[in-house]
Design an enzyme around this catalytic site. Structure first.
Site, PDB file in Angstrom:
ATOM      1  N   GLY A 149      52.064 -27.379 -29.410  1.00 55.94           N
ATOM      2  CA  GLY A 149      52.074 -26.016 -28.889  1.00 55.94           C
ATOM      3  C   GLY A 149      52.535 -25.960 -27.450  1.00 55.94           C
ATOM      4  N   TYR A 169      45.833 -19.972 -22.348  1.00 56.24           N
ATOM      5  CA  TYR A 169      44.777 -19.737 -21.359  1.00 56.24           C
ATOM      6  C   TYR A 169      43.415 -19.912 -22.014  1.00 56.24           C
ATOM      7  CZ  TYR A 169      41.303 -16.937 -18.870  1.00 56.24           C
ATOM      8  OH  TYR A 169      40.152 -16.517 -18.256  1.00 56.24           O
ATOM      9  N   HIS A 170      42.472 -20.496 -21.290  1.00 62.97           N
ATOM     10  CA  HIS A 170      41.064 -20.536 -21.690  1.00 62.97           C
ATOM     11  C   HIS A 170      40.230 -19.968 -20.549  1.00 62.97           C
ATOM     12  CE1 HIS A 170      42.228 -23.006 -25.021  1.00 62.97           C
ATOM     13  NE2 HIS A 170      42.528 -24.052 -24.269  1.00 62.97           N
ATOM     14  N   ALA A 217      44.652 -18.526 -30.544  1.00 60.62           N
ATOM     15  CA  ALA A 217      45.695 -19.542 -30.384  1.00 60.62           C
ATOM     16  C   ALA A 217      45.203 -20.872 -30.936  1.00 60.62           C
ATOM     17  CB  ALA A 217      46.063 -19.686 -28.907  1.00 60.62           C
ATOM     18  N   GLY A 233      46.266 -25.231 -31.214  1.00 58.08           N
ATOM     19  CA  GLY A 233      47.094 -26.379 -30.864  1.00 58.08           C
ATOM     20  C   GLY A 233      46.285 -27.633 -31.113  1.00 58.08           C
ATOM     21  N   GLY A 270      42.176 -27.911 -30.846  1.00 55.70           N
ATOM     22  CA  GLY A 270      41.789 -26.999 -31.926  1.00 55.70           C
ATOM     23  C   GLY A 270      42.207 -25.566 -31.715  1.00 55.70           C
ATOM     24  N   LEU A 271      41.217 -24.658 -31.586  1.00 56.71           N
ATOM     25  CA  LEU A 271      41.521 -23.229 -31.554  1.00 56.71           C
ATOM     26  C   LEU A 271      40.768 -22.540 -30.430  1.00 56.71           C
ATOM     27  CD1 LEU A 271      39.005 -21.309 -32.823  1.00 56.71           C
ATOM     28  CD2 LEU A 271      39.661 -22.557 -34.880  1.00 56.71           C
ATOM     29  N   CYS A 288      51.817 -19.166 -25.452  1.00 53.57           N
ATOM     30  CA  CYS A 288      52.377 -19.962 -26.559  1.00 53.57           C
ATOM     31  C   CYS A 288      53.901 -19.921 -26.567  1.00 53.57           C
ATOM     32  CB  CYS A 288      51.814 -19.497 -27.901  1.00 53.57           C
ATOM     33  SG  CYS A 288      50.018 -19.578 -27.978  1.00 53.57           S
TER      34      CYS A 288
END
Length: 219
Positions: free
Chosen positions: A80, A84-85, A150, A152, A163-164, A181
């Protein structure tokens, strides 16, 4: 399969712990030793992560500007592009031996997407997939198409990590500083944005844990 809740954890620390668990699982499998598959749930302070094939130009801020918004940038080893987190976003890192679950990588990604689709449906949100794009989307195929989750992952010898990331109460302003992305023409959303009110992240965490575990173990 063991579930771990790490709470709010800096990205660098979570990545280190993930890597240690990943390496431990790989080694145990190779030596025929006991091991546990894991589902890890957490949140992160403001951070951007760029996948191994991501484009630097999809980050729109300089290091000085990142510092001003109290965010970090990590170049990491998942697939990917950039994402953002941050607080209010539920992150899930499955560290699994896919062979135990009789899954290939594509079918594994399908399971992750299906779990999120079902969580969204439990809140009355109709979500789905977009051809050629991983993750979970709303109003797919329309001008209002927008991403709510999202994904990856990294998979090596059928062992997974990363993960997600599902937007629950996420501050969507932070997505303005990237091309999420790698897309420049698609929006992002959250459960709060769609419902018009917030939902406890811990509640969504429990629902995703139950649904994902069921899809992985009872296929």
């Amino acid at each position: 399969m063991k579930t771990e809740y790490w709470g709010m954890i800096p990205y660098g620390e979570a990545w280190k712990r993930q890597t240690e668990l990943f390496d431990s699982l790989v080694m145990a499998r190779e030596k025929g030793l006991p091991y546990e598959n894991r589902l890890i749930f957490c949140q992160h302070p403001h951070v951007y992560t760029l996948g191994r094939h991501g484009k630097e130009t999809n980050m729109l801020l300089t290091p000085e500007q990142l510092e001003r918004i109290h965010a970090e940038l990590f170049h990491i080893d998942r697939g990917g592009d950039i994402t953002y987190h941050g607080p209010g976003q539920l992150v899930c890192y499955p560290i699994l031996n896919l062979e135990d679950l009789h899954l290939g990588l594509k079918s594994y990604l399908d399971v992750l997407e299906e779990a999120v689709i079902r969580v969204c449906a439990s809140y009355g949100i109709l979500a789905g997939r977009v051809a050629g794009a991983t993750g979970v989307w709303l109003d797919a195929g329309t001008p209002k198409e927008r991403k709510i989750c999202a994904m990856g992952v990294r998979s090596s010898h059928f062992i997974t990590m990363h993960g997600l990331a599902l937007n629950v109460n996420t501050d969507l302003e932070y997505f303005r500083y990237i091309h999420p992305c790698g897309f420049i023409d698609k929006g992002v959303t959250s459960i709060r944005q769609e419902l018009g009110h917030g939902i406890p992240v811990e509640e969504v965490e429990r629902r995703l844990d139950i649904i994902l575990r069921d899809l992985l173990l009872n296929r």
